[in-house]
Write a protein that holds these residues in place. Structure first.
Motif, mmCIF file in Angstrom:
data_model
loop_
_atom_site.group_PDB
_atom_site.id
_atom_site.type_symbol
_atom_site.label_atom_id
_atom_site.label_comp_id
_atom_site.label_asym_id
_atom_site.label_seq_id
_atom_site.Cartn_x
_atom_site.Cartn_y
_atom_site.Cartn_z
ATOM 1 N N PRO A 94 44.055 -46.569 -52.742
ATOM 2 C CA PRO A 94 43.733 -45.623 -51.658
ATOM 3 C C PRO A 94 42.245 -45.400 -51.446
ATOM 4 O O PRO A 94 41.852 -44.956 -50.372
ATOM 5 N N HIS A 95 41.398 -45.718 -52.431
ATOM 6 C CA HIS A 95 39.964 -45.471 -52.279
ATOM 7 C C HIS A 95 39.198 -46.716 -51.821
ATOM 8 O O HIS A 95 37.970 -46.728 -51.869
ATOM 9 N N PHE A 96 39.911 -47.734 -51.378
ATOM 10 C CA PHE A 96 39.270 -48.940 -50.846
ATOM 11 C C PHE A 96 39.015 -48.677 -49.357
ATOM 12 O O PHE A 96 39.851 -48.929 -48.505
ATOM 13 N N HIS A 97 37.821 -48.171 -49.023
ATOM 14 C CA HIS A 97 37.550 -47.692 -47.679
ATOM 15 C C HIS A 97 37.609 -48.799 -46.629
ATOM 16 O O HIS A 97 38.052 -48.572 -45.497
ATOM 17 N N LEU A 98 37.184 -49.990 -46.981
ATOM 18 C CA LEU A 98 37.242 -51.084 -46.018
ATOM 19 C C LEU A 98 38.687 -51.432 -45.694
ATOM 20 O O LEU A 98 39.033 -51.710 -44.534
ATOM 21 N N ALA A 99 39.555 -51.404 -46.693
ATOM 22 C CA ALA A 99 40.976 -51.655 -46.447
ATOM 23 C C ALA A 99 41.556 -50.576 -45.536
ATOM 24 O O ALA A 99 42.378 -50.867 -44.652
ATOM 25 N N GLN A 100 41.127 -49.330 -45.721
ATOM 26 C CA GLN A 100 41.571 -48.251 -44.840
ATOM 27 C C GLN A 100 41.154 -48.528 -43.395
ATOM 28 O O GLN A 100 41.915 -48.288 -42.447
ATOM 29 N N LEU A 101 39.941 -49.026 -43.210
ATOM 30 C CA LEU A 101 39.457 -49.304 -41.865
ATOM 31 C C LEU A 101 40.260 -50.427 -41.213
ATOM 32 O O LEU A 101 40.611 -50.349 -40.024
ATOM 33 N N VAL A 102 40.552 -51.466 -41.971
ATOM 34 C CA VAL A 102 41.356 -52.571 -41.433
ATOM 35 C C VAL A 102 42.755 -52.083 -41.061
ATOM 36 O O VAL A 102 43.308 -52.453 -40.011
ATOM 37 N N TYR A 103 43.318 -51.243 -41.905
ATOM 38 C CA TYR A 103 44.640 -50.668 -41.617
ATOM 39 C C TYR A 103 44.585 -49.855 -40.320
ATOM 40 O O TYR A 103 45.481 -49.954 -39.459
ATOM 41 N N ALA A 104 43.514 -49.059 -40.156
ATOM 42 C CA ALA A 104 43.362 -48.273 -38.933
ATOM 43 C C ALA A 104 43.230 -49.181 -37.711
ATOM 44 O O ALA A 104 43.803 -48.896 -36.654
ATOM 45 N N ASP A 105 42.486 -50.274 -37.847
ATOM 46 C CA ASP A 105 42.359 -51.236 -36.750
ATOM 47 C C ASP A 105 43.733 -51.762 -36.328
ATOM 48 O O ASP A 105 44.034 -51.872 -35.129
ATOM 49 N N LEU A 106 44.522 -52.097 -37.309
ATOM 50 C CA LEU A 106 45.842 -52.666 -37.010
ATOM 51 C C LEU A 106 46.764 -51.637 -36.367
ATOM 52 O O LEU A 106 47.574 -51.971 -35.490
ATOM 53 N N LEU A 107 46.631 -50.382 -36.776
ATOM 54 C CA LEU A 107 47.407 -49.326 -36.119
ATOM 55 C C LEU A 107 46.943 -49.148 -34.672
ATOM 56 O O LEU A 107 47.757 -49.018 -33.752
ATOM 57 N N MET A 108 45.633 -49.140 -34.480
ATOM 58 C CA MET A 108 45.098 -48.973 -33.123
ATOM 59 C C MET A 108 45.493 -50.133 -32.219
ATOM 60 O O MET A 108 45.694 -49.954 -31.011
ATOM 61 N N ALA A 109 45.604 -51.321 -32.798
ATOM 62 C CA ALA A 109 45.976 -52.488 -32.011
ATOM 63 C C ALA A 109 47.387 -52.366 -31.439
ATOM 64 O O ALA A 109 47.739 -53.064 -30.489
ATOM 65 N N ARG A 110 48.181 -51.461 -31.995
ATOM 66 C CA ARG A 110 49.542 -51.269 -31.480
ATOM 67 C C ARG A 110 49.578 -50.272 -30.325
ATOM 68 O O ARG A 110 50.592 -50.126 -29.669
ATOM 69 N N THR A 111 48.470 -49.553 -30.124
ATOM 70 C CA THR A 111 48.412 -48.597 -29.015
ATOM 71 C C THR A 111 47.571 -49.097 -27.859
ATOM 72 O O THR A 111 47.782 -48.710 -26.718
#
Length: 428
Positions: A94-111
């Motif tokens: 959970p503290h891998f901030h870059l992984a969090q950002l990539v996950y957020a990108d992928l969520l945003m790509a669905r909207t």
């Protein structure tokens, strides 16, 4: 890629905002905490009692490999599979901030369609002004390490000769934010691992105390500190380097406390330029190095950009340097002081000795030695080139008939096109 319904789009957007906020604000808090720590590591960082051990992060040792796999899936257009793997990664680490950002990108790509990776809404990116760019740079460096692999079998040019007794060696490419670990086996030095690494907040080429830059040069690990000996800021442990070395001192460089160390337990990694001059790695990756390398015998090269060469391509250069050092050994064994002194620089210094004092000491030592021969055991030769040429030569000096002897280190520099010794000392 567009969402299937307004309700789904809203829920995904809210989830994305939460992930981005956690990534950006978590990193901002880490930056604030880092500024509260002293400008450089000092013995004060050592604690008399161990702190509570944080819970281990699940599968964190392979976090970068998993992240790269996600990037590959994105590149192949397999965003649904990438999203699932990204969600699993942030759950595990959970503290891998870059992984969090990539996950957020992928969520945003669905909207909505993304114009670029890491395109955070302005109201979120404003929460940590510089952090988004830092994460983007980290992503670029990690991806570059995937694409720009060292040639098979190649070694950094600084490793001129390393004996079998040198079990490991480390090289840091500051421009690429990459640390490479080598292991010495039956086939010589081989690259066995490489990791993302952070360097100085203000870059490289350290010259003065507190300049927040990482030094460039060839060094040795002097000692090791385990995590329980340190404050949590330094993570799983630290490897201390011999900065400033004798060449640094000759150049007037000051400061100290340059370590290879980990990160706080509530972080996975630091941004590429975020230390006070040290080299910082993720704790799981640092632990694999702490468990393997030996202090005193492990060299560490820190370069702006590593030059990779095939060992055979530099064989003639290696032989030339070997012959130079053998010439010094034979002059030493001959008992001819003038012949021996020809190898030393008029600017020689070693502790309290200047050249004239060194000449007197050598004259006395050679006179007592007579013509007793000796051999150089476990010869190690490291090279460095900036505005000057440098050789760092380490060996055991073993007299014939003896099994052991003193361990010496010499620093050679070019003067008028000729190699001269400007420092020599016993290190063990």
């Amino acid at each position: 890629m567009m969402a299937g319904s307004g309700k789904t789009s809203l829920s995904l957007a809210l989830a994305c905002a939460g992930v981005l906020c956690a990534s950006l604000m978590g990193a901002a808090h880490a930056s604030t905490r880092a500024k509260a720590v002293a400008a450089k590591p000092t013995p004060a960082a050592v604690k008399p009692a161990p702190p509570p051990s944080p819970a281990p992060q699940k599968q964190s040792a392979s976090a970068e490999i998993r992240l790269i796999e996600i990037y590959k899936l994105i590149g192949a257009g397999q965003t649904r599979e990438a999203l699932g793997k990204a969600q699993a990664l942030v759950n595990d680490v959970p503290h891998f901030h870059l992984a969090q950002l990539v996950y957020a990108d992928l969520l945003m790509a669905r909207t909505s369609k993304l114009s670029t990776m890491g395109a955070a809404p302005s109201n979120l990116s404003a929460m940590a002004p510089q952090r988004l760019e830092q994460l983007k740079t980290e992503a670029e460096r990690r991806l570059a390490a995937l694409k720009e692999r060292p040639p098979a079998g190649a070694l950094p040019a600084q490793f001129i000769e390393l004996p079998p007794s040198t079990r490991h060696a480390i090289a840091v490419d500051a421009t690429r934010s990459r640390l490479y670990l080598f292991e010495n086996g039956p086939n010589g030095m081989q690259l066995v691992a490489d990791h993302y690494a952070s360097v100085g907040r203000l870059g490289i080429e350290k010259s003065t105390e507190g300049d927040q830059r990482t030094p460039l040069g060839v060094y040795y690990i002097t000692s090791r500190l385990d995590g329980h000996q340190l404050t949590d800021f330094y993570g799983s442990g630290a490897l201390l380097l011999n900065y400033p070395n004798e060449y640094d001192r000759r150049q007037g460089r000051t400061g100290g406390g340059i370590w290879l160390h980990g990160v706080p337990s509530d972080s996975y990694a630091r941004s590429p330029n975020s230390t006070d001059g040290c080299v910082a790695l993720a704790n799981p990756e640092l632990r694999t190095i702490l468990d393997r390398v030996q202090p005193r015998s492990t060299p560490v090269v820190i370069a702006r950009s590593l030059q990779w060469i095939q060992p055979g391509s530099a064989e003639q250069d290696r032989r030339n340097v070997h012959h130079l050092i053998e010439g010094w050994r034979m002059a030493r064994a001959s008992g001819d002081v003038n012949r021996l002194l020809a190898f030393y620089s008029p600017q020689f210094s070693s502790g309290a000795y200047d050249f004239s004092q060194w000449r007197a000491a050598l004259t006395k030592e050679v006179g007592q030695q007579k013509t007793r021969s000796f051999q150089l055991k476990d010869l190690s030769i490291l090279g460095w080139k900036d505005k000057n040429d440098l050789l760092v030569v380490t060996f055991g000096e073993v007299a014939d008939g003896q099994r052991t002897g003193s361990i010496k280190r010499q620093y050679w520099g070019k003067e008028g096109g000729l190699w001269k010794i400007f420092y020599e000392g016993v290190i063990g």
